[in-house]
Motif scaffolding. Sequence first.
Motif, PDB file in Angstrom:
ATOM      1  N   ASN A   1      -1.006  25.312-131.927  1.00 55.03           N
ATOM      2  CA  ASN A   1      -0.674  23.944-132.146  1.00 55.03           C
ATOM      3  C   ASN A   1      -1.166  22.402-131.583  1.00 55.03           C
ATOM      4  OD1 ASN A   1       1.512  22.800-134.120  1.00 55.03           O
ATOM      5  ND2 ASN A   1       2.380  23.983-133.500  1.00 55.03           N
ATOM      6  N   ARG A   2      -1.896  23.214-130.222  1.00 58.35           N
ATOM      7  CA  ARG A   2      -3.108  22.304-129.466  1.00 58.35           C
ATOM      8  C   ARG A   2      -4.500  22.491-130.398  1.00 58.35           C
ATOM      9  NH1 ARG A   2       0.268  20.610-125.134  1.00 58.35           N
ATOM     10  NH2 ARG A   2      -1.728  19.730-124.305  1.00 58.35           N
ATOM     11  N   THR A   3      -5.581  21.694-129.950  1.00 58.84           N
ATOM     12  CA  THR A   3      -6.973  21.929-130.450  1.00 58.84           C
ATOM     13  C   THR A   3      -7.863  23.072-128.867  1.00 58.84           C
ATOM     14  OG1 THR A   3      -7.764  19.739-129.518  1.00 58.84           O
ATOM     15  CG2 THR A   3      -5.868  19.728-130.751  1.00 58.84           C
ATOM     16  N   PRO A   4      -8.471  23.276-129.841  1.00 58.57           N
ATOM     17  CA  PRO A   4     -10.323  23.770-129.017  1.00 58.57           C
ATOM     18  C   PRO A   4     -10.889  23.220-127.942  1.00 58.57           C
ATOM     19  CG  PRO A   4     -10.309  23.775-131.615  1.00 58.57           C
ATOM     20  CD  PRO A   4      -8.864  22.691-131.337  1.00 58.57           C
TER      21      PRO A   4
ATOM     22  N   PHE B   1       2.683  15.180-123.279  1.00 61.96           N
ATOM     23  CA  PHE B   1       2.455  16.170-123.001  1.00 61.96           C
ATOM     24  C   PHE B   1       1.636  17.213-123.772  1.00 61.96           C
ATOM     25  CE2 PHE B   1       4.116  20.891-125.053  1.00 61.96           C
ATOM     26  CZ  PHE B   1       3.936  21.895-123.681  1.00 61.96           C
ATOM     27  N   PHE B   2       1.305  16.839-124.688  1.00 65.61           N
ATOM     28  CA  PHE B   2       0.535  17.024-126.053  1.00 65.61           C
ATOM     29  C   PHE B   2      -1.000  17.090-126.368  1.00 65.61           C
ATOM     30  CE2 PHE B   2       4.695  18.610-128.397  1.00 65.61           C
ATOM     31  CZ  PHE B   2       3.759  19.683-128.745  1.00 65.61           C
ATOM     32  N   THR B   3      -1.349  15.744-125.019  1.00 67.10           N
ATOM     33  CA  THR B   3      -2.558  15.602-124.855  1.00 67.10           C
ATOM     34  C   THR B   3      -3.362  16.556-124.159  1.00 67.10           C
ATOM     35  OG1 THR B   3      -1.832  12.683-124.401  1.00 67.10           O
ATOM     36  CG2 THR B   3      -3.999  13.839-123.398  1.00 67.10           C
ATOM     37  N   ASP B   4      -4.568  16.667-125.374  1.00 61.59           N
ATOM     38  CA  ASP B   4      -5.524  17.649-124.348  1.00 61.59           C
ATOM     39  C   ASP B   4      -6.373  17.557-124.031  1.00 61.59           C
ATOM     40  OD1 ASP B   4      -4.038  19.650-126.125  1.00 61.59           O
ATOM     41  OD2 ASP B   4      -5.225  19.787-127.818  1.00 61.59           O
ATOM     42  N   PRO B   5      -7.381  18.399-123.051  1.00 58.79           N
ATOM     43  CA  PRO B   5      -8.775  17.970-122.332  1.00 58.79           C
ATOM     44  C   PRO B   5      -9.789  16.756-122.255  1.00 58.79           C
ATOM     45  CG  PRO B   5      -8.399  20.417-122.035  1.00 58.79           C
ATOM     46  CD  PRO B   5      -7.587  19.894-123.263  1.00 58.79           C
TER      47      PRO B   5
ATOM     48  N   LEU C   1      -8.598  22.685-125.402  1.00 59.73           N
ATOM     49  CA  LEU C   1      -8.380  24.111-124.476  1.00 59.73           C
ATOM     50  C   LEU C   1      -9.289  24.985-124.751  1.00 59.73           C
ATOM     51  CD1 LEU C   1      -5.580  23.508-122.521  1.00 59.73           C
ATOM     52  CD2 LEU C   1      -3.827  24.398-124.201  1.00 59.73           C
ATOM     53  N   PRO C   2      -9.751  25.925-123.577  1.00 55.33           N
ATOM     54  CA  PRO C   2     -10.308  26.822-123.911  1.00 55.33           C
ATOM     55  C   PRO C   2      -9.708  27.904-124.644  1.00 55.33           C
ATOM     56  CG  PRO C   2     -11.241  25.396-122.027  1.00 55.33           C
ATOM     57  CD  PRO C   2      -9.893  24.915-122.068  1.00 55.33           C
ATOM     58  N   GLU C   3      -8.329  28.453-124.141  1.00 53.02           N
ATOM     59  CA  GLU C   3      -8.047  28.617-124.383  1.00 53.02           C
ATOM     60  C   GLU C   3      -7.362  29.498-126.287  1.00 53.02           C
ATOM     61  OE1 GLU C   3      -6.874  33.575-124.285  1.00 53.02           O
ATOM     62  OE2 GLU C   3      -8.064  31.948-123.114  1.00 53.02           O
ATOM     63  N   VAL C   4      -7.374  28.484-126.791  1.00 57.70           N
ATOM     64  CA  VAL C   4      -6.950  27.961-127.825  1.00 57.70           C
ATOM     65  C   VAL C   4      -8.220  28.165-129.137  1.00 57.70           C
ATOM     66  CG1 VAL C   4      -6.622  26.689-129.871  1.00 57.70           C
ATOM     67  CG2 VAL C   4      -5.245  27.015-127.244  1.00 57.70           C
ATOM     68  N   SER C   5      -9.620  27.897-128.175  1.00 58.71           N
ATOM     69  CA  SER C   5     -10.716  28.080-128.823  1.00 58.71           C
ATOM     70  C   SER C   5     -10.746  29.683-129.190  1.00 58.71           C
ATOM     71  CB  SER C   5     -12.159  27.783-128.104  1.00 58.71           C
ATOM     72  OG  SER C   5     -12.804  27.709-128.738  1.00 58.71           O
ATOM     73  N   ARG C   6      -9.992  30.213-127.691  1.00 60.38           N
ATOM     74  CA  ARG C   6     -10.723  31.944-127.933  1.00 60.38           C
ATOM     75  C   ARG C   6      -9.366  32.298-128.955  1.00 60.38           C
ATOM     76  NH1 ARG C   6     -12.153  30.358-122.368  1.00 60.38           N
ATOM     77  NH2 ARG C   6      -9.980  31.151-121.767  1.00 60.38           N
ATOM     78  N   SER C   7      -8.539  31.530-129.073  1.00 62.54           N
ATOM     79  CA  SER C   7      -7.735  32.326-129.580  1.00 62.54           C
ATOM     80  C   SER C   7      -8.215  32.592-131.088  1.00 62.54           C
ATOM     81  CB  SER C   7      -6.161  31.691-129.789  1.00 62.54           C
ATOM     82  OG  SER C   7      -5.520  31.533-128.512  1.00 62.54           O
ATOM     83  N   LEU C   8      -8.153  31.369-131.418  1.00 60.41           N
ATOM     84  CA  LEU C   8      -9.576  30.648-132.941  1.00 60.41           C
ATOM     85  C   LEU C   8     -10.822  32.039-133.262  1.00 60.41           C
ATOM     86  CD1 LEU C   8      -9.127  27.096-132.769  1.00 60.41           C
ATOM     87  CD2 LEU C   8      -7.446  28.649-134.507  1.00 60.41           C
ATOM     88  N   ASP C   9     -11.071  32.376-132.187  1.00 55.01           N
ATOM     89  CA  ASP C   9     -12.268  33.202-132.501  1.00 55.01           C
ATOM     90  C   ASP C   9     -11.831  34.950-132.872  1.00 55.01           C
ATOM     91  OD1 ASP C   9     -14.584  30.961-131.924  1.00 55.01           O
ATOM     92  OD2 ASP C   9     -14.404  31.681-130.004  1.00 55.01           O
ATOM     93  N   TYR C  10     -11.005  35.172-132.076  1.00 53.70           N
ATOM     94  CA  TYR C  10     -10.166  35.811-132.181  1.00 53.70           C
ATOM     95  C   TYR C  10     -10.080  36.339-133.634  1.00 53.70           C
ATOM     96  CZ  TYR C  10      -6.830  40.128-131.997  1.00 53.70           C
ATOM     97  OH  TYR C  10      -5.828  41.013-132.176  1.00 53.70           O
ATOM     98  N   PHE C  11      -9.146  35.258-133.988  1.00 51.54           N
ATOM     99  CA  PHE C  11      -8.322  35.442-135.606  1.00 51.54           C
ATOM    100  C   PHE C  11      -9.477  35.579-136.488  1.00 51.54           C
ATOM    101  CE2 PHE C  11      -4.147  34.584-135.526  1.00 51.54           C
ATOM    102  CZ  PHE C  11      -3.376  35.454-135.040  1.00 51.54           C
ATOM    103  N   ALA C  12     -11.068  34.465-136.209  1.00 48.70           N
ATOM    104  CA  ALA C  12     -12.259  34.675-137.242  1.00 48.70           C
ATOM    105  C   ALA C  12     -12.867  36.057-136.916  1.00 48.70           C
ATOM    106  CB  ALA C  12     -12.946  32.983-136.426  1.00 48.70           C
ATOM    107  N   ALA C  13     -12.759  36.544-135.982  1.00 53.33           N
ATOM    108  CA  ALA C  13     -13.287  37.597-135.667  1.00 53.33           C
ATOM    109  C   ALA C  13     -13.198  38.450-136.251  1.00 53.33           C
ATOM    110  CB  ALA C  13     -13.601  38.687-134.710  1.00 53.33           C
ATOM    111  N   ALA C  14     -12.060  38.940-136.783  1.00 49.91           N
ATOM    112  CA  ALA C  14     -11.371  39.372-137.513  1.00 49.91           C
ATOM    113  C   ALA C  14     -12.150  39.611-139.298  1.00 49.91           C
ATOM    114  CB  ALA C  14      -9.873  39.724-137.733  1.00 49.91           C
ATOM    115  N   PHE C  15     -13.259  38.363-140.067  1.00 50.75           N
ATOM    116  CA  PHE C  15     -13.215  38.521-140.996  1.00 50.75           C
ATOM    117  C   PHE C  15     -15.276  39.132-141.161  1.00 50.75           C
ATOM    118  CE2 PHE C  15     -10.221  35.628-141.632  1.00 50.75           C
ATOM    119  CZ  PHE C  15      -9.224  35.882-142.113  1.00 50.75           C
ATOM    120  N   ALA C  16     -15.396  39.206-139.612  1.00 51.31           N
ATOM    121  CA  ALA C  16     -16.287  39.834-139.802  1.00 51.31           C
ATOM    122  C   ALA C  16     -17.020  41.205-140.303  1.00 51.31           C
ATOM    123  CB  ALA C  16     -16.982  39.713-137.967  1.00 51.31           C
ATOM    124  N   PRO C  17     -18.374  41.219-140.296  1.00 53.94           N
ATOM    125  CA  PRO C  17     -18.449  42.416-141.050  1.00 53.94           C
ATOM    126  C   PRO C  17     -18.021  44.150-139.922  1.00 53.94           C
ATOM    127  CG  PRO C  17     -19.848  41.151-142.079  1.00 53.94           C
ATOM    128  CD  PRO C  17     -19.399  40.695-140.842  1.00 53.94           C
TER     129      PRO C  17
END
Length: 325
Positions: free
Chosen positions: A294-297, A36-40, A299-315
Amino acid sequence: MPLDPYLAGRVRGIPTDPSWNADRSDPDNAPIYAEFFTDPAPYELPVSVDIRDDVVFGPHGPVPVRIYRAVDAIGLVPALLWNHGGGFAGGDLDMNESHVASAELAARSGALVVSVGYRLATDGVRYPVPLDDVEAAWLWLVASAAGLGVDSRRIAIGGGSAGANLAAATVVRLRNNASPLPTMMLLAYPALHFPLPALEDDVQAVMATLPQVLRASAAAVTAMFANYAGRISDLPAEVTPGHADLRKFPATRILISEYDDFRPSGELFAEQLAEVGVPVETRLSTGMLHGHLNRTPALPEVSRSLDYFAAAFAPTVNSAPSSHE
């Protein structure tokens, strides 16, 4: 949209029989969960991030923390105190939601990320001990900002699931004690209310098709809060931040998993923050289940979720796809 096609394929490998013993410590179940936890695709931590372990000290003794810094960071950088989930009783600094998420956020945002190994609500440990640990880590991060190369005006707090609860509860405590507040909160699929608000009918229809082990039943949510707080009545706002006075809270980003019994808690919290004038944005992670960080980037939607949080630190932060102004 329906459940993410890749996840749907993995879900089919989990028994749907309600009588199935879903214990993850059972050796017979290890192949099921591994599948189940194996990613693409295989995943490797970003080489652009330096990682080191440290310890801070709180009222209950040492609290392990793990510090993630982008190796090319120049000058003072923003910071994030990050808290993993696990129903208050599980999780650690090595789980993907802690280790992978922290490394990726540091690499993608340039922020220094401090992940907290707070004490778990096991073996008689209860509230307020985990929260005390997170508060101790927060106060340490604020006091150590200069030595860590952190801009003290840009320190955020966040977490996933129960860790998001602890992040919001820390803000409740800090605000009530007139202590230094975060400039921002980043909450992933948070558990902030008890009992949970109800799912919308269309979401419930999909959730009803999932194996019980992927659901947070009313009984399971009750057991989670009872274990953490020692009761389910007269719960303090530090246990259920969704029932707190939210005035003066920092600007907040909330990541919501589409198919998640905790989804209504995140959505209601956004409405509550907006009602009292706190800037809040939400992002719906389409097709995702609870705890998708808990999955890894891979999986594309996980990567987009991480980008959403990371973008909060942009000027300059662009508007999120869904927001409450």
